[in-house]
Design an enzyme around this catalytic site. Structure first.
Site, PDB file in Angstrom:
ATOM      1  N   HIS A  49       0.824  -1.212   0.000  1.00  0.00           N
ATOM      2  CA  HIS A  49       0.000   0.000   0.000  1.00  0.00           C
ATOM      3  C   HIS A  49       0.858   1.262   0.000  1.00  0.00           C
ATOM      4  O   HIS A  49       0.477   2.262  -0.607  1.00  0.00           O
ATOM      5  CB  HIS A  49      -0.969  -0.010   1.182  1.00  0.00           C
ATOM      6  N   ASP A  50       2.006   1.224   0.662  1.00  0.00           N
ATOM      7  CA  ASP A  50       2.900   2.379   0.623  1.00  0.00           C
ATOM      8  C   ASP A  50       3.462   2.581  -0.780  1.00  0.00           C
ATOM      9  O   ASP A  50       3.426   3.677  -1.324  1.00  0.00           O
ATOM     10  CB  ASP A  50       4.042   2.208   1.627  1.00  0.00           C
ATOM     11  N   VAL A  88       1.170   4.021  -3.940  1.00  0.00           N
ATOM     12  CA  VAL A  88       0.681   5.403  -4.032  1.00  0.00           C
ATOM     13  C   VAL A  88       1.700   6.338  -4.665  1.00  0.00           C
ATOM     14  O   VAL A  88       1.461   6.893  -5.725  1.00  0.00           O
ATOM     15  CB  VAL A  88       0.221   5.919  -2.652  1.00  0.00           C
ATOM     16  N   ASP A 136       7.981   5.162  -0.229  1.00  0.00           N
ATOM     17  CA  ASP A 136       8.515   6.376   0.378  1.00  0.00           C
ATOM     18  C   ASP A 136       8.022   6.639   1.795  1.00  0.00           C
ATOM     19  O   ASP A 136       8.234   7.716   2.337  1.00  0.00           O
ATOM     20  CB  ASP A 136       8.179   7.585  -0.492  1.00  0.00           C
ATOM     21  N   SER A 157       5.184   7.368   2.791  1.00  0.00           N
ATOM     22  CA  SER A 157       4.152   8.406   2.874  1.00  0.00           C
ATOM     23  C   SER A 157       2.921   7.915   3.625  1.00  0.00           C
ATOM     24  O   SER A 157       2.171   8.721   4.186  1.00  0.00           O
ATOM     25  CB  SER A 157       3.769   8.903   1.474  1.00  0.00           C
ATOM     26  N   PRO A 184      -5.529  -0.490  -5.664  1.00  0.00           N
ATOM     27  CA  PRO A 184      -6.595  -1.247  -6.310  1.00  0.00           C
ATOM     28  C   PRO A 184      -7.708  -1.622  -5.324  1.00  0.00           C
ATOM     29  O   PRO A 184      -7.420  -2.020  -4.193  1.00  0.00           O
ATOM     30  CB  PRO A 184      -5.905  -2.511  -6.828  1.00  0.00           C
ATOM     31  N   HIS A 238      -0.969 -12.211  -1.659  1.00  0.00           N
ATOM     32  CA  HIS A 238      -2.204 -12.060  -0.897  1.00  0.00           C
ATOM     33  C   HIS A 238      -2.668 -13.365  -0.268  1.00  0.00           C
ATOM     34  O   HIS A 238      -3.600 -13.378   0.526  1.00  0.00           O
ATOM     35  CB  HIS A 238      -3.311 -11.456  -1.775  1.00  0.00           C
TER      36      HIS A 238
END
Length: 188
Positions: free
Chosen positions: A49-50, A53, A57, A59, A140, A170
């Site tokens: 997930h980091d 985006v 980084d 974020s 997604p 997953h």
């Protein structure tokens, strides 16, 4: 031509500035896995997930912007990353990025789950911005088709084999469903 961010990555990036970074992360993640067997899946999902985006980084750790996205529902183990950062700051002040800590926690998680001990280059830089809109747009949704997911991954520069590996990741972790009103836990 190699991009500016890629040129900074190296397998021995912390050899001089923080030689025990991988052991510190491994020991911290191992401690968490002993008390929470679902932690490896959480660390792997956090990395995905980091990276999805703005690139890898960290974020996702900044404020509540990206975390406010419904696409990040259920993201866990942020406090563990902060704890590891705290430990590394005591050992090697100002040297190790949170982005590399997230990547190393996922790497260790894969190995602890019986997967390969992957070598990853380090040297990622932490972002100073986080965006709810970017998270909504780039992560997604859970009901996405395989073809649409492959399109997203190829647009990020991944080949078919790498895309399938990410989708297969997953299967690490667990899930649950209700049967006759009772929640049944499944482990993969």
């Amino acid at each position: 031509m190699v991009g500016a961010c890629e040129a900074q990555l190296a397998y021995d990036y912390y050899k001089i500035s923080c030689p025990h970074v991988e052991n510190t992360v491994r020991n911290a993640v191992l401690g968490v896995v002993f008390t929470d067997p679902t932690a490896p899946a959480a660390f792997l999902r956090l990395l995905f997930h980091d990276c999805q985006v703005q690139g890898c980084d960290a974020s996702i750790l900044l404020g509540n912007s990206e975390m406010a996205s419904g696409m990040n529902f259920g993201i866990r183990k942020l406090q563990t990353i902060h704890h590891i950062k705290y430990k590394l700051e005591a050992e090697c002040p100002g040297q190790v990025s949170c982005a590399d800590i997230i990547a190393l926690a996922a790497k260790v998680s894969v190995a602890l789950s019986g997967g390969p001990n992957i070598q990853i280059p380090l040297g990622r830089k932490d972002s100073t911005i986080s965006s709810l809109q970017a998270a909504d747009l780039n992560i997604p949704p859970p009901n996405i088709t395989v073809d649409a997911l492959l399109d997203i991954f190829t647009s990020k520069g991944l080949n078919l084999e790498e895309s399938v590996a990410i989708m297969g990741a997953h299967t690490l972790g667990g899930g649950h469903y209700k049967h006759c009103g009772q929640v049944i836990r499944l482990a993969a």
